[in-house]
Every structure is written in C-alpha cells, then in structure tokens.
Motif scaffolding. Structure first.
Motif, PDB file in Angstrom:
ATOM      1  N   GLU A 136       0.835  -1.202   0.000  1.00 52.85           N
ATOM      2  CA  GLU A 136       0.000   0.000   0.000  1.00 52.85           C
ATOM      3  C   GLU A 136       0.872   1.254   0.000  1.00 52.85           C
ATOM      4  OE1 GLU A 136      -3.850  -1.905   2.371  1.00 52.85           O
ATOM      5  OE2 GLU A 136      -2.461  -0.591   3.430  1.00 52.85           O
ATOM      6  N   TYR A 137       1.920   1.221   0.803  1.00 47.01           N
ATOM      7  CA  TYR A 137       2.875   2.340   0.848  1.00 47.01           C
ATOM      8  C   TYR A 137       3.506   2.542  -0.528  1.00 47.01           C
ATOM      9  CZ  TYR A 137       6.882   5.121   2.519  1.00 47.01           C
ATOM     10  OH  TYR A 137       7.815   6.107   2.714  1.00 47.01           O
ATOM     11  N   GLU A 138       3.873   1.425  -1.179  1.00 46.38           N
ATOM     12  CA  GLU A 138       4.505   1.501  -2.501  1.00 46.38           C
ATOM     13  C   GLU A 138       3.565   2.142  -3.529  1.00 46.38           C
ATOM     14  OE1 GLU A 138       7.901   0.217  -5.040  1.00 46.38           O
ATOM     15  OE2 GLU A 138       7.570   0.724  -2.950  1.00 46.38           O
ATOM     16  N   LEU A 139       2.298   1.751  -3.509  1.00 43.30           N
ATOM     17  CA  LEU A 139       1.337   2.307  -4.466  1.00 43.30           C
ATOM     18  C   LEU A 139       1.116   3.799  -4.224  1.00 43.30           C
ATOM     19  CD1 LEU A 139      -1.305  -0.572  -4.613  1.00 43.30           C
ATOM     20  CD2 LEU A 139       0.313   0.091  -6.401  1.00 43.30           C
ATOM     21  N   ILE A 177      -4.708   9.372   2.249  1.00 43.32           N
ATOM     22  CA  ILE A 177      -3.915   9.955   1.159  1.00 43.32           C
ATOM     23  C   ILE A 177      -4.506   9.543  -0.181  1.00 43.32           C
ATOM     24  CG2 ILE A 177      -1.641   9.971   0.052  1.00 43.32           C
ATOM     25  CD1 ILE A 177      -0.381   9.633   2.786  1.00 43.32           C
ATOM     26  N   LEU A 178      -4.886   8.282  -0.280  1.00 40.89           N
ATOM     27  CA  LEU A 178      -5.501   7.768  -1.508  1.00 40.89           C
ATOM     28  C   LEU A 178      -6.770   8.551  -1.840  1.00 40.89           C
ATOM     29  CD1 LEU A 178      -4.838   5.265  -3.390  1.00 40.89           C
ATOM     30  CD2 LEU A 178      -6.677   4.093  -2.171  1.00 40.89           C
ATOM     31  N   ASP A 179      -7.613   8.789  -0.837  1.00 41.41           N
ATOM     32  CA  ASP A 179      -8.867   9.520  -1.044  1.00 41.41           C
ATOM     33  C   ASP A 179      -8.612  10.976  -1.410  1.00 41.41           C
ATOM     34  OD1 ASP A 179     -10.242   7.218  -0.413  1.00 41.41           O
ATOM     35  OD2 ASP A 179     -10.579   7.774   1.686  1.00 41.41           O
ATOM     36  N   THR A 180      -7.644  11.590  -0.724  1.00 39.04           N
ATOM     37  CA  THR A 180      -7.320  12.996  -1.011  1.00 39.04           C
ATOM     38  C   THR A 180      -6.804  13.148  -2.430  1.00 39.04           C
ATOM     39  OG1 THR A 180      -6.765  13.359   1.319  1.00 39.04           O
ATOM     40  CG2 THR A 180      -5.947  14.978  -0.258  1.00 39.04           C
ATOM     41  N   TYR A 181      -5.933  12.244  -2.841  1.00 35.38           N
ATOM     42  CA  TYR A 181      -5.393  12.291  -4.209  1.00 35.38           C
ATOM     43  C   TYR A 181      -6.527  12.119  -5.223  1.00 35.38           C
ATOM     44  CZ  TYR A 181      -2.029  11.710  -8.006  1.00 35.38           C
ATOM     45  OH  TYR A 181      -1.297  11.892  -9.154  1.00 35.38           O
ATOM     46  N   ALA A 220       3.708  -3.713  -8.738  1.00 39.26           N
ATOM     47  CA  ALA A 220       3.193  -3.324  -7.420  1.00 39.26           C
ATOM     48  C   ALA A 220       1.694  -3.596  -7.327  1.00 39.26           C
ATOM     49  CB  ALA A 220       3.479  -1.847  -7.156  1.00 39.26           C
ATOM     50  N   ILE A 221       0.967  -3.275  -8.402  1.00 39.57           N
ATOM     51  CA  ILE A 221      -0.478  -3.529  -8.413  1.00 39.57           C
ATOM     52  C   ILE A 221      -0.757  -5.021  -8.330  1.00 39.57           C
ATOM     53  CG2 ILE A 221      -2.584  -3.363  -9.810  1.00 39.57           C
ATOM     54  CD1 ILE A 221      -1.463  -0.721 -10.942  1.00 39.57           C
ATOM     55  N   MET A 222      -0.008  -5.809  -9.124  1.00 38.94           N
ATOM     56  CA  MET A 222      -0.213  -7.254  -9.146  1.00 38.94           C
ATOM     57  C   MET A 222       0.070  -7.875  -7.776  1.00 38.94           C
ATOM     58  SD  MET A 222       1.790 -10.203  -9.206  1.00 38.94           S
ATOM     59  CE  MET A 222       3.351  -9.601  -9.843  1.00 38.94           C
ATOM     60  N   LEU A 223       1.185  -7.477  -7.159  1.00 43.05           N
ATOM     61  CA  LEU A 223       1.534  -8.017  -5.854  1.00 43.05           C
ATOM     62  C   LEU A 223       0.483  -7.662  -4.807  1.00 43.05           C
ATOM     63  CD1 LEU A 223       5.379  -7.321  -5.711  1.00 43.05           C
ATOM     64  CD2 LEU A 223       4.281  -9.555  -5.718  1.00 43.05           C
ATOM     65  N   TYR A 224      -0.004  -6.424  -4.873  1.00 43.65           N
ATOM     66  CA  TYR A 224      -0.996  -5.993  -3.892  1.00 43.65           C
ATOM     67  C   TYR A 224      -2.307  -6.766  -4.073  1.00 43.65           C
ATOM     68  CZ  TYR A 224      -4.082  -3.088  -1.103  1.00 43.65           C
ATOM     69  OH  TYR A 224      -4.988  -2.659  -0.165  1.00 43.65           O
ATOM     70  N   ARG A 225      -2.764  -6.891  -5.324  1.00 42.33           N
ATOM     71  CA  ARG A 225      -3.982  -7.663  -5.574  1.00 42.33           C
ATOM     72  C   ARG A 225      -3.809  -9.097  -5.079  1.00 42.33           C
ATOM     73  NH1 ARG A 225      -5.536  -8.084 -11.280  1.00 42.33           N
ATOM     74  NH2 ARG A 225      -7.457  -8.953 -10.435  1.00 42.33           N
ATOM     75  N   SER A 226      -2.622  -9.634  -5.278  1.00 39.48           N
ATOM     76  CA  SER A 226      -2.339 -10.996  -4.826  1.00 39.48           C
ATOM     77  C   SER A 226      -2.501 -11.117  -3.317  1.00 39.48           C
ATOM     78  CB  SER A 226      -0.919 -11.372  -5.247  1.00 39.48           C
ATOM     79  OG  SER A 226      -0.384 -12.360  -4.426  1.00 39.48           O
ATOM     80  N   LYS A 227      -1.964 -10.143  -2.599  1.00 41.69           N
ATOM     81  CA  LYS A 227      -2.043 -10.195  -1.145  1.00 41.69           C
ATOM     82  C   LYS A 227      -3.473 -10.010  -0.651  1.00 41.69           C
ATOM     83  CE  LYS A 227       2.076 -11.208  -0.107  1.00 41.69           C
ATOM     84  NZ  LYS A 227       2.340 -12.503   0.568  1.00 41.69           N
TER      85      LYS A 227
END
Length: 658
Positions: free
Chosen positions: A480-483, A531-535, A602-609
């Motif tokens: 999440e931090y990476e994204l 941060i995600l929502d603000t962006y 990064a997206i793929m790894l996150y979805r995987s987790k």
C-alpha cells in the motif's frame, strides 16, 4: 472547532523557515535550510527545511511535517492548539463555534482555578524559604534529609503549608481569591459546624503537580509526622482542571529529555523523580503512587514508544504492578524493566550515584518484560507443573496485549524457549485469546484472517525479482505504501505497454484507481487510505496527466497524513539512473521503463495479497461448525472464484518477471 477557511489562512500565511527559526538556528544550504535536529541529539545536521515545499524532515530520527505539526511536536500541544499558536504569530483571528453562556462560565471558572493554584504554589514556595516554620521544618526536610539543592527546590516549586490550620486560606482571601475556587481546587476544606475554611494541606511539605503545559493543576502534601495518626500523603481532589488518571508527575520537566533520548523512565513517587533529575537523569516521570492508567500511558506515548520501569529492590508489590506493564503493551509501547539493589529505591539510588552511573546501571541491568516476568514467576512456581502451567498462561496473557504481529511473533518464540513449551501451542493459545478479546463477530473473523496470513507468511510468498523496482516486501501495508508512493511522486506520469504491436501509454493514477475499484479494494492502513482519497478528489478535479500539488498532502488537516506524506515525498528513489552510466554508454533503464515494470508489478503483488486475505477469511469462516449447507456452498464457490483470480495473477506475475 476551527473552520476550514481559517485553517487555510493559517497555512497560507505560515512561513515554515520563520516559524522553525523561532526554535532552531537554521543555516541556508542551497535552496533549503539545515540544522541539528531539535528532537534528538546529533552532532552532524540532518534536519532539513524546504521553504518551497513548506515541510521539514529529519533524516536522522525520521520526524517530518509542516509548520503547524512542527509546533505541535516541539511544544507537545494538540493540533488545534498548534494552529492557534501559528495564527497568533501572524495576527490571524481564529474563528471557532460561538460559545454559550455555560461555555464562557466554565472557561472563566477553569482559568480562575489555574490562577489560584499558581498563587498557592508561589505562596507555599515563599513560605518554605521566608518563614521560621518553613525553614525549620520544610526546608530542613528537603535540604538535609532528601539532599535537594536550592536550584532543585526552585525548579520543582517545592514548598510548605503552615501548621496553623487556616494561614493559607486567610492569605488567599486577603489577596482577593474567592472561597468557591478554594473549595473547587481542594486547597481548602469547609467545616460542617460553622462553615469556616481550613487548609487541606496544613503542616505538610508541598509538591506542586504541573500539567504538560507547565500549569499547576494540583498539589501533593506529605506529612513529616511519624505517629501514624494522619495519612502520609494528602492529594488534591479531582476537579475541572485536574484528573489524576490523566497526569504524570514530572512530565513537564522531562518531556524534552524523553524526546531526545527516545525513552522514558517510570518511577513511583515525587522524590524519586526529583532526585533523578538532580542527579542529571531527566527523562523520568511518576504515576505518583496511583495505579498506572491508560490515559497516562497515552500521554507518554506522545513523546516516545519506549518505557523503562524501575522497581525498588525490596518492593513487595512488583507482581501486582505487572498489570501496568500489560496496559503499556496494549498501547503498542515497548517495555523494559530494571530492578534496583535491595537496599535502594530510585530516590536513594540517584542520591548515591552520578548521572553516568545511573544510566550505566539501567543499561546493564534492564530486561525485556518477558524475561523479567518469567524469572519472577518461575522462582515462585519451582518445578510444580500446575504452577508452571499457570505461569505460561500468565505470560501468554501479556503477549496477547501486543498489537504488532511481528513483535508478538518474536515474544512467542522467546516465551517458548524460556518456558520450554512448543511454539505452535503458544501460537494457537495467543490466537484463541485474541479472538476472545476481540469479542467475536467481525473483529474476531478479521483477527483470525490476519493470524492465518501471518502464519503462512514464510510458507507462501510470490517469486519476485528483487533487482527490479517495486519489490516492496510481502506485507499488505508495505505494498500500500509503494502504491501511494507511485501516486504522490508519479501519478500524473505515463508508462508504456505493448498491445497488438502498438505502444500504448497508460496514466499511473488511472491504472492504480481502476485496479482498486475493479475489486472494491480499500487500504488496511487508514492513513494511506486518507492519502488515496485525497489524491482521488484532486485528481478528478484536475484530470489525468496533471500533477496533484504536494501541498494538498503536506498541509493536510490530519497531522498523520502530513507526516506520512512527508516521509514518502522525502524518501530516496533507488531507481534513478546515474549520469555516469549513461556517459559510459551503459544502458540503464529510463524512468518510463522503470515505471512500466514497477507500477504493474506493485499492483499485481498488492492484488495478490488482498486475494490471500480474502481467501484466509473464507477459510476461517468454513471452520465454523454452525454454518448451514447453503453457507458452506457459498464459501466453496467464493474460494473457487478466488482460485481463478490467483491463477490469473500468477500468470501475470510470470510475464512481468520474464
């Protein structure tokens, strides 16, 4: 509550260089300013202020933020209070909701109580020094028996209350202070018969209690009589300005040292704190003889996550006080324990040793809470298997309190080794107790899900090429931090992919949000989600390809968002190609090439987790024997779908790595 318009005006007016210069000597270095960090001891400056970005960052201790959060951190005040301090500096009137008559009256009464307490502290202090009674009784006790110097007595505002019975009351009335406030602060008591006032603290040496801002909120009075007919200590009652469960004695004098040394020493009484300070060890506070409370721990947590508890060498109440350690653990803090030699308490030990000797003793003798507790309880249990089993259960109960799963795992391993118990048994027991503690329902299910993920962490990890960017680690939060890092630093940029022999440009923010929205994914870390929502909010307004200004995050109303954003924005990029390599005609991936690999991975790894997390939750649900046949079938169908998703992600992973 301060309205948003006023907050905006404050941030618009605030010059971060001006504000920080009030506290720290800044030296210009290029476009930025530099200094030694005010939050920890250092000889080489690592504290940087960027006027263009309106933020500060210490690359030594990691603290960072904007002008308001700097004041908040340095002054140890709340966010609204920090806003008011900055507003006052620039002459900005702070608009809050209109106060009712009751609000005005309560605020006026509180201020009157503070003023009276301040006067009383001065009165007791002067009486100690100027009166014959004060010098012969109080000063003799402080200076001769306790060994306090004149400077120490002044620093802590120590004093004496006359034995006459109403000397302080009469002086206060003569000075114009009202009877109602003498009663509400507890400085005076009212006799039932004639209604006359008398001094609560008559014939006692006095210890003023300061709040975190340095204002006197209460007093502790100690009798010097030895006949046992009166209580040894008399303390101020609870009032509008004083709640004993929310105050720590000595914190006002210790907070700077605690911040700089990043740990606090916890002792029991007033004289323990004062003697330690006089010896030169200033990061010391006391619960003032009361049981440690959650509010006190949270107050201390504002300055450090590390606490060392010092116990008297012959203290009989150590076992009972271990409950306080469990409370500290529950608040996510690190606890170590020091046992003094049998003949000493912190007061006498500090008076008998220099500051270096005290620090050396603490460093050489402190133990983590687990080792200390095990040693203490096993000495009583001996070889009795039933008693040893009870000790294991008690140890597990402490480990259960720890919120961080990594720390829990470490302590489980240590406990298994110390107690000679199967580690898997302890893991299971800790999991069971945490589910009980969660109270069942959704929280329990989420815990089981996290526990299963934790146990499988080393068993099942994706194959990741760690030489490429976005190898963010296996934890969900790290990804999440990476994204979010990709969003804040490169969300407006594009990377390239090949589709049907054509090069297609994909906007990074578009791709991240589309991937998250497709599976209705929300971040587990609430700060990163903000941060995600603000962006997202500003990205929709500005459109794809337009950079979202950093100020929206650096000056965010939530200080945690500000600090996280500063950490991300000031983090070094390890994947920026070097000009030296280009000059030597060595091919180094361009930024576009790096993003083309890093963002999808990064997206793929996150979805995987996230899929793993969902899979674990359904498996946990299947373990419930009370499920109906329809519910079991529904779970099986969901697992089948998730398996298809896992396979698709696995194929995508292989393509990305190749």
């Amino acid at each position: 509550m301060i309205d948003n318009a006023t907050v905006d005006r404050i941030f618009a007016a605030a010059d971060i260089v001006e504000i920080i210069s009030d506290y720290v000597t800044l030296k210009k270095k290029g476009v930025n300013y530099q200094a030694c960090c005010p939050f920890h001891n250092e000889k080489t400056p690592s504290f940087v202020v960027s006027p263009s970005k309106g933020m500060f960052k210490c690359f030594g201790c990691g603290k960072g933020g904007n002008a308001v959060t700097f004041v908040m951190e340095h002054e140890s005040v709340s966010y609204p209070e920090a806003l008011k301090i900055v507003a006052k500096r620039y002459g900005i009137e702070v608009q809050e909701r209109e106060q009712t008559e009751e609000d005005v009256r309560r605020n006026n009464d509180r201020e009157s109580m503070f003023v009276l307490n301040s006067w009383a502290a001065d009165y007791f202090s002067k009486y100690l020094i100027t009166s014959n009674e004060g010098r012969s009784v109080g000063l003799s006790y402080f200076a001769q028996k306790r060994g306090f110097t004149e400077a120490t007595i002044r620093k802590f505002g120590l004093g004496f209350c006359s034995a006459e019975g109403d000397a302080m009351v009469m002086a206060a009335l003569s000075a114009g202070y009202k009877q109602e406030f003498m009663l509400s602060t507890g400085l005076a008591l009212q006799r039932e018969g004639d209604g006359k006032l008398r001094d609560r603290f008559r014939d006692r040496v006095m210890f003023p209690v300061h709040n975190i801002s340095g204002r006197v909120v209460a007093f502790g009075g100690r009798t010097l009589r030895t006949d046992g007919k009166v209580a040894k200590y008399q303390n101020s009652p609870e009032s509008e300005i004083y709640s004993k469960k929310r105050e720590l004695y000595g914190l006002y004098f210790a907070k700077k040292a605690i911040q700089q040394q990043d740990y606090a020493i916890m002792v029991e009484g007033y004289t323990d704190v004062i003697s330690m300070h006089q010896a030169g060890v200033e990061n010391v506070v006391a619960s003032s003889g009361t049981s440690l409370t959650t509010e006190q721990i949270q107050l201390l947590h504002r300055f450090t996550r590390n606490i060392t508890v010092i116990y008297d060498g012959d203290s009989a109440g150590i076992k009972a006080s271990l409950r306080g350690i469990d409370m500290i653990l529950k608040e996510g803090m690190n606890v170590r324990v020091v046992l003094l030699p049998p003949e000493h308490d912190p007061d006498s030990f500090a008076r008998a040793h220099t500051a270096d000797q005290v620090r050396d003793y603490i460093r050489e003798n402190e133990e983590d809470f687990l080792s200390f507790k095990a040693k203490l309880m096993l000495s009583e249990a001996g070889k009795d298997p039933i008693k040893r089993s009870a000790v294991v259960n008690d140890m597990v109960q402490s480990i259960v309190q720890i919120p961080d799963p990594i720390q829990r795992s470490v302590f489980i391993k240590d406990c298994a080794r110390i107690m000679d118990v199967d580690e898997n048994v302890l893991i299971s027991e800790v999991a069971r107790k945490r589910v009980q503690q969660a109270g069942g329902g959704r929280e329990a299910a989420e815990f089981v899900q996290r526990q299963q993920m934790w146990q499988r962490r080393e068993e099942r990890t994706l194959e990741v090429d760690i030489t490429k960017p976005s190898a963010a680690g296996s934890s969900v939060e790290a990804l999440e931090y990476e994204l979010v890092k990709y969003l804040l630093k490169s969300g407006h940029k594009y990377y390239e992919v090949m589709e049907a022999r054509n090069v297609v440009q994909i906007n990074i923010a578009d791709e991240i949000y589309q991937s998250l929205d497709a599976d209705d994914i929300h971040f587990s870390n609430p700060v990163l989600q903000k941060i995600l929502d603000t962006y997202r909010q500003h990205w929709k307004e500005l459109g794809s390809g337009v950079k979202v200004p950093e100020q929206y995050f650096v000056n965010h109303v939530d200080p945690e968002v500000c600090n996280m954003a500063v950490d991300i924005l000031t983090a070094e990029d390890n994947y920026v190609p070097s000009e030296l390599w280009r000059q030597k005609d060595v091919h180094v991936e361009s930024e576009v090439e790096i993003l083309s690999i890093g963002v999808p991975k990064a997206i793929m790894l996150y979805r995987s987790k996230v899929v793993e997390r969902m899979y674990a939750a359904i498996q946990a649900r299947l373990s419930d024997s009370n499920l109906s046949e329809e519910e079991v079938q529904e779970c099986v169908m969901q697992l089948t779908k998730l398996n298809h998703v896992k396979n698709a992600i696995s194929r995508q992973s292989q393509r990305l790595i190749l």
